[in-house]
Design an enzyme around this catalytic site. Structure first.
Site, PDB file in Angstrom:
ATOM      1  N   ASN A 137       9.690  21.038  12.510  1.00  0.00           N
ATOM      2  CA  ASN A 137       9.517  21.591  13.861  1.00  0.00           C
ATOM      3  C   ASN A 137       8.922  20.560  14.813  1.00  0.00           C
ATOM      4  O   ASN A 137       8.054  19.769  14.438  1.00  0.00           O
ATOM      5  CB  ASN A 137       8.723  22.909  13.858  1.00  0.00           C
ATOM      6  CG  ASN A 137       7.420  22.857  13.109  1.00  0.00           C
ATOM      7  OD1 ASN A 137       7.289  22.156  12.120  1.00  0.00           O
ATOM      8  ND2 ASN A 137       6.439  23.587  13.591  1.00  0.00           N
ATOM      9  N   GLU A 150       7.210  20.439  18.490  1.00  0.00           N
ATOM     10  CA  GLU A 150       6.635  21.259  19.567  1.00  0.00           C
ATOM     11  C   GLU A 150       6.510  20.461  20.863  1.00  0.00           C
ATOM     12  O   GLU A 150       6.741  19.251  20.894  1.00  0.00           O
ATOM     13  CB  GLU A 150       5.280  21.818  19.108  1.00  0.00           C
ATOM     14  CG  GLU A 150       5.465  22.733  17.904  1.00  0.00           C
ATOM     15  CD  GLU A 150       4.200  23.441  17.463  1.00  0.00           C
ATOM     16  OE1 GLU A 150       3.106  23.092  17.944  1.00  0.00           O
ATOM     17  OE2 GLU A 150       4.319  24.345  16.627  1.00  0.00           O
ATOM     18  N   CYS A 156      12.524  24.722  16.223  1.00  0.00           N
ATOM     19  CA  CYS A 156      12.179  25.007  14.829  1.00  0.00           C
ATOM     20  C   CYS A 156      12.802  23.973  13.892  1.00  0.00           C
ATOM     21  O   CYS A 156      13.844  23.377  14.195  1.00  0.00           O
ATOM     22  CB  CYS A 156      12.717  26.377  14.418  1.00  0.00           C
ATOM     23  SG  CYS A 156      11.963  27.752  15.252  1.00  0.00           S
ATOM     24  N   GLU A 197      14.428  24.422  11.116  1.00  0.00           N
ATOM     25  CA  GLU A 197      15.774  24.751  10.618  1.00  0.00           C
ATOM     26  C   GLU A 197      16.845  24.252  11.576  1.00  0.00           C
ATOM     27  O   GLU A 197      17.870  23.711  11.181  1.00  0.00           O
ATOM     28  CB  GLU A 197      15.931  26.273  10.464  1.00  0.00           C
ATOM     29  CG  GLU A 197      15.017  26.915   9.433  1.00  0.00           C
ATOM     30  CD  GLU A 197      13.690  27.372  10.013  1.00  0.00           C
ATOM     31  OE1 GLU A 197      13.137  26.684  10.906  1.00  0.00           O
ATOM     32  OE2 GLU A 197      13.193  28.413   9.567  1.00  0.00           O
ATOM     33  N   CYS A 254      13.116  32.225  11.944  1.00  0.00           N
ATOM     34  CA  CYS A 254      13.071  33.118  13.105  1.00  0.00           C
ATOM     35  C   CYS A 254      14.481  33.585  13.455  1.00  0.00           C
ATOM     36  O   CYS A 254      15.482  33.037  12.957  1.00  0.00           O
ATOM     37  CB  CYS A 254      12.435  32.400  14.290  1.00  0.00           C
ATOM     38  SG  CYS A 254      13.542  31.255  15.116  1.00  0.00           S
ATOM     39  N   CYS A 277      16.963  30.916  14.684  1.00  0.00           N
ATOM     40  CA  CYS A 277      17.461  30.031  13.623  1.00  0.00           C
ATOM     41  C   CYS A 277      18.480  30.753  12.752  1.00  0.00           C
ATOM     42  O   CYS A 277      19.467  30.160  12.312  1.00  0.00           O
ATOM     43  CB  CYS A 277      16.301  29.524  12.764  1.00  0.00           C
ATOM     44  SG  CYS A 277      15.321  28.278  13.625  1.00  0.00           S
TER      45      CYS A 277
HETATM   46  N1  THU Z   1       8.878  27.572  13.277  1.00  0.00           N
HETATM   47  C1  THU Z   1       9.872  26.937  12.591  1.00  0.00           C
HETATM   48  O1  THU Z   1       9.977  25.707  12.608  1.00  0.00           O
HETATM   49  N2  THU Z   1      10.739  27.714  11.900  1.00  0.00           N
HETATM   50  C2  THU Z   1      10.705  29.063  11.865  1.00  0.00           C
HETATM   51  O2  THU Z   1      11.609  29.682  11.328  1.00  0.00           O
HETATM   52  C3  THU Z   1       9.565  29.778  12.420  1.00  0.00           C
HETATM   53  C4  THU Z   1       8.698  28.999  13.327  1.00  0.00           C
HETATM   54  C5  THU Z   1       7.956  26.741  14.042  1.00  0.00           C
HETATM   55  C6  THU Z   1       8.082  26.889  15.528  1.00  0.00           C
HETATM   56  C7  THU Z   1       6.705  26.489  15.984  1.00  0.00           C
HETATM   57  O3  THU Z   1       6.656  25.067  16.093  1.00  0.00           O
HETATM   58  C8  THU Z   1       5.790  26.910  14.842  1.00  0.00           C
HETATM   59  O4  THU Z   1       6.624  27.094  13.732  1.00  0.00           O
HETATM   60  C9  THU Z   1       5.022  28.195  15.116  1.00  0.00           C
HETATM   61  O5  THU Z   1       5.854  29.211  15.507  1.00  0.00           O
END
Ligand code: THU
Length: 161
Positions: free
Chosen positions: A63, A65, A74, A76, A113, A116
């Site tokens: 991920n 940010e 994310c 994925e 999520c 994704c």
């Molecule tokens: N996140 C992912 O990378 N994958 C997911 O399926 C759920 C959430 C990340 C997004 C964000 O950077 C952090 O987790 C918190 O939500």
């Protein structure tokens, strides 16, 4: 008269990573390693994904940010978009996803999520071939499913367009 339909989804639950087949274990270990390189200064939630392609190549992602929160992505999607951009015609066979947090030990598998799930589903439809999903936390059980459709039943696809 209205009628009800039942949609079943199925996962196999392994008590720990140690129970996995060697190839699945390696993919998950790579996802774990990749999670360490996540850029997650805001959530401190570090997600790693490893994608196994039909040609044997493994593409990873974590991920990313951003101070403008919605601009992040994310793990994925970073992984599958990378895979699809570098190997556009190559089927995606399996994706392993895991996460760790600096706030607590994650003991349950991390479910991708909704966004994704939608993105992953696109590649099943594109290649007409199911994508296996391996989900884990930092420790504890591992969930494996044979298709993204188990994570996103009744998905919106190009067939609706
Ligand atoms: N996140 C992912 O990378 N994958 C997911 O399926 C759920 C959430 C990340 C997004 C964000 O950077 C952090 O987790 C918190 O939500």
């Amino acid at each position: 008269m209205p009628r009800q339909i039942k949609i079943n989804t199925e996962f196999t639950v392994y008590d720990s990573l140690e129970e996995l087949k060697e190839q699945d274990k390696e993919l998950l270990l790579l996802a774990k390693k990749t999670s360490e390189n996540a850029y997650a200064p805001y959530s401190n939630f570090f997600v790693g994904a490893a994608v196994l392609l039909e040609n044997g190549i493994i593409v990873t992602g974590n991920n990313q940010e951003n101070a403008a929160y919605p601009s992040g992505l994310c793990a994925e999607r970073v992984a599958v978009f990378h895979a699809s951009s570098q190997y556009p015609g190559v089927k995606i066979k399996t994706i392993a996803v895991t996460a760790k947090s600096s706030k607590q030990i994650i003991r349950t598998p991390v479910p991708p999520c909704g966004g994704c799930r939608q993105s992953l589903s696109e590649y099943e439809v594109k290649f007409k071939s199911p994508v296996r999903v391996i989900l884990s936390g930092q420790e504890g059980p591992v969930y494996i499913s044979d298709s993204i459709s188990n994570l996103l039943p009744l998905s919106f696809t190009a067939e609706s367009l």
